[in-house]
Scaffold this motif. Structure first.
Motif, PDB file in Angstrom:
ATOM      1  N   HIS A 169     -54.382   3.893  32.315  1.00 10.21           N
ATOM      2  CA  HIS A 169     -55.021   3.527  31.052  1.00 10.21           C
ATOM      3  C   HIS A 169     -54.518   4.370  29.875  1.00 10.21           C
ATOM      4  O   HIS A 169     -55.106   4.333  28.791  1.00 10.21           O
ATOM      5  CB  HIS A 169     -56.534   3.656  31.191  1.00 10.21           C
ATOM      6  N   GLY A 170     -53.441   5.138  30.107  1.00 10.11           N
ATOM      7  CA  GLY A 170     -52.816   5.882  29.023  1.00 10.11           C
ATOM      8  C   GLY A 170     -53.559   7.131  28.599  1.00 10.11           C
ATOM      9  O   GLY A 170     -53.393   7.606  27.476  1.00 10.11           O
ATOM     10  N   GLY A 171     -54.368   7.684  29.492  1.00 12.54           N
ATOM     11  CA  GLY A 171     -55.158   8.865  29.144  1.00 12.54           C
ATOM     12  C   GLY A 171     -54.493  10.179  29.513  1.00 12.54           C
ATOM     13  O   GLY A 171     -53.466  10.208  30.204  1.00 12.54           O
ATOM     14  N   ILE A 172     -55.056  11.262  29.017  1.00 15.99           N
ATOM     15  CA  ILE A 172     -54.630  12.596  29.424  1.00 15.99           C
ATOM     16  C   ILE A 172     -55.831  13.285  30.061  1.00 15.99           C
ATOM     17  O   ILE A 172     -56.982  12.913  29.814  1.00 15.99           O
ATOM     18  CB  ILE A 172     -54.103  13.433  28.234  1.00 15.99           C
ATOM     19  N   PHE A 173     -55.553  14.284  30.909  1.00  9.62           N
ATOM     20  CA  PHE A 173     -56.664  14.955  31.560  1.00  9.62           C
ATOM     21  C   PHE A 173     -56.382  16.435  31.728  1.00  9.62           C
ATOM     22  O   PHE A 173     -55.238  16.893  31.653  1.00  9.62           O
ATOM     23  CB  PHE A 173     -56.987  14.305  32.916  1.00  9.62           C
ATOM     24  N   ALA A 174     -57.468  17.179  31.938  1.00 11.04           N
ATOM     25  CA  ALA A 174     -57.394  18.618  32.165  1.00 11.04           C
ATOM     26  C   ALA A 174     -57.729  18.926  33.615  1.00 11.04           C
ATOM     27  O   ALA A 174     -58.628  18.308  34.202  1.00 11.04           O
ATOM     28  CB  ALA A 174     -58.365  19.355  31.246  1.00 11.04           C
ATOM     29  N   TYR A 175     -57.005  19.868  34.175  1.00  8.93           N
ATOM     30  CA  TYR A 175     -57.284  20.351  35.532  1.00  8.93           C
ATOM     31  C   TYR A 175     -58.272  21.504  35.397  1.00  8.93           C
ATOM     32  O   TYR A 175     -57.948  22.555  34.853  1.00  8.93           O
ATOM     33  CB  TYR A 175     -55.970  20.813  36.172  1.00  8.93           C
ATOM     34  N   ASN A 176     -59.497  21.309  35.877  1.00  9.03           N
ATOM     35  CA  ASN A 176     -60.585  22.242  35.610  1.00  9.03           C
ATOM     36  C   ASN A 176     -60.650  23.407  36.605  1.00  9.03           C
ATOM     37  O   ASN A 176     -60.252  23.266  37.771  1.00  9.03           O
ATOM     38  CB  ASN A 176     -61.929  21.510  35.632  1.00  9.03           C
ATOM     39  N   HIS A 177     -61.202  24.533  36.121  1.00 11.15           N
ATOM     40  CA  HIS A 177     -61.409  25.764  36.909  1.00 11.15           C
ATOM     41  C   HIS A 177     -60.482  25.839  38.132  1.00 11.15           C
ATOM     42  O   HIS A 177     -60.919  25.729  39.279  1.00 11.15           O
ATOM     43  CB  HIS A 177     -62.875  25.925  37.322  1.00 11.15           C
ATOM     44  N   PRO A 178     -59.185  26.047  37.897  1.00 11.63           N
ATOM     45  CA  PRO A 178     -58.169  25.909  38.952  1.00 11.63           C
ATOM     46  C   PRO A 178     -58.259  26.926  40.074  1.00 11.63           C
ATOM     47  O   PRO A 178     -57.644  26.721  41.125  1.00 11.63           O
ATOM     48  CB  PRO A 178     -56.844  26.066  38.184  1.00 11.63           C
TER      49      PRO A 178
ATOM     50  N   ILE B 171     -65.251  38.514  49.347  1.00 15.50           N
ATOM     51  CA  ILE B 171     -63.801  38.509  49.178  1.00 15.50           C
ATOM     52  C   ILE B 171     -63.384  39.778  48.433  1.00 15.50           C
ATOM     53  O   ILE B 171     -64.039  40.199  47.486  1.00 15.50           O
ATOM     54  CB  ILE B 171     -63.342  37.244  48.407  1.00 15.50           C
ATOM     55  N   SER B 172     -62.307  40.392  48.885  1.00 17.03           N
ATOM     56  CA  SER B 172     -61.828  41.630  48.273  1.00 17.03           C
ATOM     57  C   SER B 172     -60.977  41.323  47.049  1.00 17.03           C
ATOM     58  O   SER B 172     -60.542  40.183  46.835  1.00 17.03           O
ATOM     59  CB  SER B 172     -60.999  42.428  49.276  1.00 17.03           C
ATOM     60  N   ARG B 173     -60.719  42.356  46.228  1.00 16.10           N
ATOM     61  CA  ARG B 173     -59.873  42.194  45.057  1.00 16.10           C
ATOM     62  C   ARG B 173     -58.470  41.779  45.485  1.00 16.10           C
ATOM     63  O   ARG B 173     -57.831  40.933  44.842  1.00 16.10           O
ATOM     64  CB  ARG B 173     -59.819  43.541  44.295  1.00 16.10           C
ATOM     65  N   GLU B 174     -57.990  42.331  46.599  1.00 15.41           N
ATOM     66  CA  GLU B 174     -56.657  41.975  47.086  1.00 15.41           C
ATOM     67  C   GLU B 174     -56.593  40.502  47.472  1.00 15.41           C
ATOM     68  O   GLU B 174     -55.600  39.815  47.210  1.00 15.41           O
ATOM     69  CB  GLU B 174     -56.285  42.841  48.299  1.00 15.41           C
TER      70      GLU B 174
ATOM     71  N   VAL C 156     -58.713  27.589  31.229  1.00  9.28           N
ATOM     72  CA  VAL C 156     -58.280  28.978  31.413  1.00  9.28           C
ATOM     73  C   VAL C 156     -59.299  29.970  30.873  1.00  9.28           C
ATOM     74  O   VAL C 156     -59.553  31.015  31.485  1.00  9.28           O
ATOM     75  CB  VAL C 156     -56.907  29.215  30.722  1.00  9.28           C
ATOM     76  N   ALA C 157     -59.897  29.657  29.726  1.00 12.29           N
ATOM     77  CA  ALA C 157     -60.645  30.673  28.976  1.00 12.29           C
ATOM     78  C   ALA C 157     -62.077  30.840  29.474  1.00 12.29           C
ATOM     79  O   ALA C 157     -63.017  30.268  28.922  1.00 12.29           O
ATOM     80  CB  ALA C 157     -60.637  30.331  27.489  1.00 12.29           C
ATOM     81  N   PHE C 158     -62.234  31.614  30.526  1.00 11.67           N
ATOM     82  CA  PHE C 158     -63.543  32.019  31.028  1.00 11.67           C
ATOM     83  C   PHE C 158     -63.688  33.523  30.784  1.00 11.67           C
ATOM     84  O   PHE C 158     -63.368  34.334  31.663  1.00 11.67           O
ATOM     85  CB  PHE C 158     -63.684  31.711  32.518  1.00 11.67           C
ATOM     86  N   PRO C 159     -64.128  33.939  29.579  1.00  8.01           N
ATOM     87  CA  PRO C 159     -64.121  35.367  29.238  1.00  8.01           C
ATOM     88  C   PRO C 159     -65.000  36.229  30.140  1.00  8.01           C
ATOM     89  O   PRO C 159     -64.775  37.433  30.251  1.00  8.01           O
ATOM     90  CB  PRO C 159     -64.631  35.392  27.791  1.00  8.01           C
TER      91      PRO C 159
ATOM     92  N   PHE D 299     -63.748  35.230  40.510  1.00  2.00           N
ATOM     93  CA  PHE D 299     -62.499  35.448  39.799  1.00  2.00           C
ATOM     94  C   PHE D 299     -62.748  35.920  38.364  1.00  2.00           C
ATOM     95  O   PHE D 299     -63.638  35.430  37.677  1.00  2.00           O
ATOM     96  CB  PHE D 299     -61.652  34.175  39.804  1.00  2.00           C
ATOM     97  N   THR D 300     -61.961  36.875  37.930  1.00  2.00           N
ATOM     98  CA  THR D 300     -62.125  37.486  36.616  1.00  2.00           C
ATOM     99  C   THR D 300     -61.344  36.704  35.557  1.00  2.00           C
ATOM    100  O   THR D 300     -60.503  35.848  35.863  1.00  2.00           O
ATOM    101  CB  THR D 300     -61.614  38.927  36.624  1.00  2.00           C
ATOM    102  N   PHE D 301     -61.624  37.038  34.298  1.00  2.00           N
ATOM    103  CA  PHE D 301     -60.878  36.485  33.177  1.00  2.00           C
ATOM    104  C   PHE D 301     -59.386  36.788  33.354  1.00  2.00           C
ATOM    105  O   PHE D 301     -58.525  35.932  33.133  1.00  2.00           O
ATOM    106  CB  PHE D 301     -61.410  37.108  31.890  1.00  2.00           C
ATOM    107  N   GLU D 302     -59.082  38.013  33.783  1.00  2.00           N
ATOM    108  CA  GLU D 302     -57.686  38.418  33.978  1.00  2.00           C
ATOM    109  C   GLU D 302     -57.017  37.600  35.073  1.00  2.00           C
ATOM    110  O   GLU D 302     -55.810  37.324  35.010  1.00  2.00           O
ATOM    111  CB  GLU D 302     -57.615  39.909  34.298  1.00  2.00           C
ATOM    112  N   ASP D 303     -57.775  37.197  36.097  1.00  2.05           N
ATOM    113  CA  ASP D 303     -57.210  36.346  37.153  1.00  2.05           C
ATOM    114  C   ASP D 303     -56.747  35.012  36.564  1.00  2.05           C
ATOM    115  O   ASP D 303     -55.664  34.519  36.893  1.00  2.05           O
ATOM    116  CB  ASP D 303     -58.254  36.078  38.245  1.00  2.05           C
ATOM    117  N   TYR D 304     -57.560  34.438  35.694  1.00  3.52           N
ATOM    118  CA  TYR D 304     -57.201  33.157  35.078  1.00  3.52           C
ATOM    119  C   TYR D 304     -55.989  33.306  34.159  1.00  3.52           C
ATOM    120  O   TYR D 304     -55.107  32.438  34.125  1.00  3.52           O
ATOM    121  CB  TYR D 304     -58.392  32.569  34.329  1.00  3.52           C
ATOM    122  N   LEU D 305     -55.943  34.416  33.404  1.00  8.99           N
ATOM    123  CA  LEU D 305     -54.777  34.648  32.541  1.00  8.99           C
ATOM    124  C   LEU D 305     -53.520  34.845  33.374  1.00  8.99           C
ATOM    125  O   LEU D 305     -52.433  34.346  33.018  1.00  8.99           O
ATOM    126  CB  LEU D 305     -55.015  35.876  31.661  1.00  8.99           C
TER     127      LEU D 305
END
Length: 387
Positions: free
Chosen positions: A139-148, A160-163, A189-192, A198-204
């Motif tokens: 249908h010609g749309g675009i989409f976002a892949y959420n909380h990957p 779960i450990s940091r490692e 991406v932007a989960f401050p 998972f931390t903000f830094e993990d997403y970045l």
């Protein structure tokens, strides 16, 4: 949803029914509370509580439990758009009501109002991720892949450990790169405040690995809140600002918004703090562009006006913080950075932090591809070629 003192919770005291049948018209408030679209538009949870008198005994037996919806699929969307237009008119904005695909693999936000809702009932409530993506594209749309980074096996806090988190970031990045992020144009991406384990830094970190791989995907920020009473003024409350031409008349059409998202002309931030304008460019182009050049050096500029004195800007080059600058007493925050290209594909993006050290703004990157060395595909709508 919420507790008894929550203004968005409806508490219903049940009187005993002679025939043992209890019916509740949950959507009855849609008309009486039109100002927020009706509580049915954010309906979340039914909680049945049985309380016994002191010293007594309480028991409940359910022979049958049904939730019947009067409207479904595209009919719901039509009604929500009508309400959204009424509310938008009060505030001078144009709402675009669309959908999140939550029942076919990873959650995906559809940024196209003309993509119909998937009829799960007709498909036997079994829709694959690939089928959902094909539905959007057809249908010609675009989409976002959420909380990957979400993974049901890893979502239990303390399990779960940091490692292990870091290893999951690396493995997810490889999977998404191999799959070219399943054809998505955007990615959450932007989960401050981080998300689950998972931390903000993990997403970045995940985003930067993908940025360096030659897959050009637009990052964006949103609250991802499925409730009407949380994450608006704090927490993961980011919003996204879309760059369009100042010559366009209001309201900007949906095609222009989608085009800007596809091109990466997006910065994201905390609307409680982000009261300033953001300018980020290099070689005469804006964020999201891919500069194809044989030139080695590129001057990247970030300029922010009306910032607070202790706000700090950070320049990120190829995933590493390379320069920081503080706002002056007049609220101007200006950073210039000379990016020296040492690889076939590099990128530079910017971040801003408030006086408490919390990220309040992220730009999308500007990419730099070396002529004759970068062999990947550059979308024509992102390409900017210079000598």
């Amino acid at each position: 949803c919420g507790g008894g003192d929550n203004p968005h919770t409806e508490l219903i005291k049940i009187e005993k029914s002679p025939d043992g049948i209890y019916k509740f018209d949950i959507s009855r408030d849609a008309e009486s509370r039109q100002s927020i679209g009706g509580l049915d538009n954010v309906f979340d949870t039914v909680l049945i509580t049985v309380a016994a008198r002191r010293g007594g005994f309480a028991e409940i037996s359910l022979d049958k439990f049904e939730i019947n919806a009067k409207y479904g699929y595209d009919e719901v969307i039509k009604r929500q758009r009508k309400i959204a237009d009424q509310i938008g008119a009060r505030y001078g904005v144009k709402p675009f009501v669309t959908t999140e695909i939550s029942g076919a693999g990873q959650h995906k936000n559809v940024f196209s109002t003309f993509v119909p809702v998937i009829d799960y009932e007709a498909l036997g409530y079994s829709v694959s991720e690939q089928a959902a993506i094909e539905h959007i594209k057809k249908h010609g749309g675009i989409f976002a892949y959420n909380h990957p980074l979400d993974n049901s096996a890893l979502n239990k806090l303390g399990q779960i450990s940091r490692e292990e988190c870091e290893r999951h970031v690396e493995n997810t990045a490889k999977r998404l790169i191999d799959a070219e992020v399943y054809g998505a144009d955007l990615m959450e991406v932007a989960f401050p405040e981080g998300r689950r384990v998972f931390t903000f830094e993990d997403y970045l970190r995940l985003w930067d690995i993908i940025n360096a791989s030659g897959i050009f995907i637009t990052a964006y920020g949103d609250s991802d809140s499925h409730h009407n009473d949380r994450n608006w003024f704090s927490g993961n409350n980011f919003a996204s600002w879309i760059g369009v031409s100042e010559e366009l008349s209001y309201p900007v059409c949906e095609e222009e918004l989608a085009d800007s998202m596809r091109k990466g002309r997006v910065y994201m931030g905390d609307p409680v703090y982000l009261k300033f304008g953001v300018g980020f460019g290099a070689d005469g182009v804006e964020m999201g562009s891919v500069v194809l050049s044989s030139r080695k050096g590129h001057e990247v500029r970030l300029k922010i006006t009306d910032a607070k004195e202790k706000y700090k800007a950070r320049i990120i080059a190829d995933g590493v913080s390379v320069k920081e600058s503080m706002a002056d007493e007049l609220g101007e925050l200006s950073v210039t950075y000379e990016y020296i290209s040492e690889r076939p594909l590099g990128f530079v993006r910017a971040e801003v932090y408030n006086e408490e050290g919390r990220c309040i703004m992220l730009t999308n990157p500007i990419y730099f591809a070396k002529k004759g060395e970068f062999l990947g595909k550059i979308p024509e709508y992102r390409l900017y070629e210079i000598e």
